[in-house]
Design a protein around this motif. Structure first.
Motif, PDB file in Angstrom:
ATOM      1  N   UNK B   4       0.846  -1.202   0.000  1.00  0.00           N
ATOM      2  CA  UNK B   4       0.000   0.000   0.000  1.00  0.00           C
ATOM      3  C   UNK B   4       0.876   1.246   0.000  1.00  0.00           C
ATOM      4  N   UNK B   6       0.334   3.984   1.741  1.00  0.00           N
ATOM      5  CA  UNK B   6       0.493   4.495   3.104  1.00  0.00           C
ATOM      6  C   UNK B   6       0.431   3.313   4.072  1.00  0.00           C
ATOM      7  N   UNK B   7       1.062   3.459   5.236  1.00  0.00           N
ATOM      8  CA  UNK B   7       1.009   2.354   6.198  1.00  0.00           C
ATOM      9  C   UNK B   7      -0.420   2.125   6.679  1.00  0.00           C
ATOM     10  N   UNK B   8      -0.730   0.885   7.010  1.00  0.00           N
ATOM     11  CA  UNK B   8      -2.069   0.539   7.484  1.00  0.00           C
ATOM     12  C   UNK B   8      -1.982  -0.272   8.771  1.00  0.00           C
ATOM     13  N   UNK B   9      -2.985  -0.134   9.629  1.00  0.00           N
ATOM     14  CA  UNK B   9      -3.009  -0.942  10.845  1.00  0.00           C
ATOM     15  C   UNK B   9      -3.532  -2.342  10.538  1.00  0.00           C
ATOM     16  N   UNK B  10      -3.237  -3.268  11.408  1.00  0.00           N
ATOM     17  CA  UNK B  10      -3.959  -4.539  11.395  1.00  0.00           C
ATOM     18  C   UNK B  10      -5.285  -4.318  12.116  1.00  0.00           C
ATOM     19  N   UNK B  11      -6.299  -5.075  11.715  1.00  0.00           N
ATOM     20  CA  UNK B  11      -7.636  -4.901  12.295  1.00  0.00           C
ATOM     21  C   UNK B  11      -8.085  -6.209  12.932  1.00  0.00           C
ATOM     22  N   UNK B  80      -7.758   1.724  19.920  1.00  0.00           N
ATOM     23  CA  UNK B  80      -6.754   1.982  18.892  1.00  0.00           C
ATOM     24  C   UNK B  80      -5.516   2.706  19.387  1.00  0.00           C
ATOM     25  N   UNK B  81      -5.192   2.594  20.679  1.00  0.00           N
ATOM     26  CA  UNK B  81      -3.964   3.243  21.165  1.00  0.00           C
ATOM     27  C   UNK B  81      -2.777   2.732  20.346  1.00  0.00           C
ATOM     28  N   UNK B  82      -1.857   3.634  20.064  1.00  0.00           N
ATOM     29  CA  UNK B  82      -0.761   3.339  19.134  1.00  0.00           C
ATOM     30  C   UNK B  82       0.044   2.115  19.564  1.00  0.00           C
ATOM     31  N   UNK B  89       0.987  -1.557  15.001  1.00  0.00           N
ATOM     32  CA  UNK B  89      -0.322  -0.910  15.153  1.00  0.00           C
ATOM     33  C   UNK B  89      -1.464  -1.872  14.853  1.00  0.00           C
ATOM     34  N   UNK B  91      -5.684  -2.185  15.606  1.00  0.00           N
ATOM     35  CA  UNK B  91      -6.914  -1.572  16.108  1.00  0.00           C
ATOM     36  C   UNK B  91      -7.933  -2.686  16.312  1.00  0.00           C
TER      37      UNK B  91
END
Lengths: 144, 144
Positions: B4, B6-11, B80-82, B89, B91
């Motif tokens: 991607x 931009x970086x993305x969080x895991x969900x 979702x704290x960093x 990351x 969330x």
């Protein structure tokens, strides 16, 4: 570019801020400057940075797109339907807040917003993304 | 591999399911089979698949890790704290549900869970990730 072993969603926040003024309920919306849903109205919001907490992102996006600051937001609900964003899987955490005021606070569309405007909830046109659903869910629980 | 711009969080989703039995409040927990927090107890949960709605993921993970099915979950809050996950990351959308029963339903640790067990809320040891915070937030609002 950022590479991961498994696919990941994009993460956004959206802010639904309401103001009751002279017995009319208004919501703060922006007109989208960019696609998808270019020129349609939507809640202010945008992508969460990887080094910021989600609540911080909500306050930042609200400020960047409308100039509106100084009021509290609380987390409402997260929307994650698979097809809610035509760009690809995007999960959005919705924040909300309310105020009462005889005069609507001055707001100004900036950043990804062509315009920002308080709009009477009774007279809304269809909104971008799944924001009509979000609005409907919010109005069921709104206490103002 | 998935790339991607931009970086993305895991969900992830986590499921906090409570059962009140003979006036004792229990919560359904799993013992983690894998790192991080290997062997510690946690809410059942895991990663959201890209083609499944978040609520569907919550029911799937609860079933996969504990065998527990047939009761309703509702969305509670998103965390979702960093720094809440040492892997990076992540969330997590937390779902919750409650039931009353003279007998605790049979559960069985499977998949990423070494064990699954109903544990008395009064006697919990520290949990993995930020699950102590989540539990504390849940108990403030729990009505059972």
């Amino acid at each position: 570019m950022y590479t991961y072993q498994y696919p990941r969603p994009a993460l956004t926040v959206d802010c639904a801020f309401f103001c009751k003024s002279n017995n009319v309920l208004y919501v703060l919306l922006i007109q989208r400057a960019n696609s998808p849903f270019q020129n349609m109205w939507a809640f202010p919001g945008g992508f969460v940075d990887m080094d910021e907490d989600i609540e911080v992102a909500a306050y930042r996006e609200l400020k960047e797109e409308t100039g509106f600051v100084g009021f509290g937001l609380e987390q409402f609900r997260t929307y994650g339907a698979v097809d809610r964003d035509p760009r690809g899987r995007t999960v959005s955490i919705v924040y909300t807040g309310t105020m009462m005021s005889d005069e609507l606070p001055v707001v100004k569309g900036e950043d990804d917003a062509k315009q920002a405007k308080w709009q009477a909830v009774e007279k809304l046109s269809p909104l971008a993304f799944d924001h009509d659903l979000i609005m409907s869910d919010l109005l069921k629980l709104l206490q103002i």
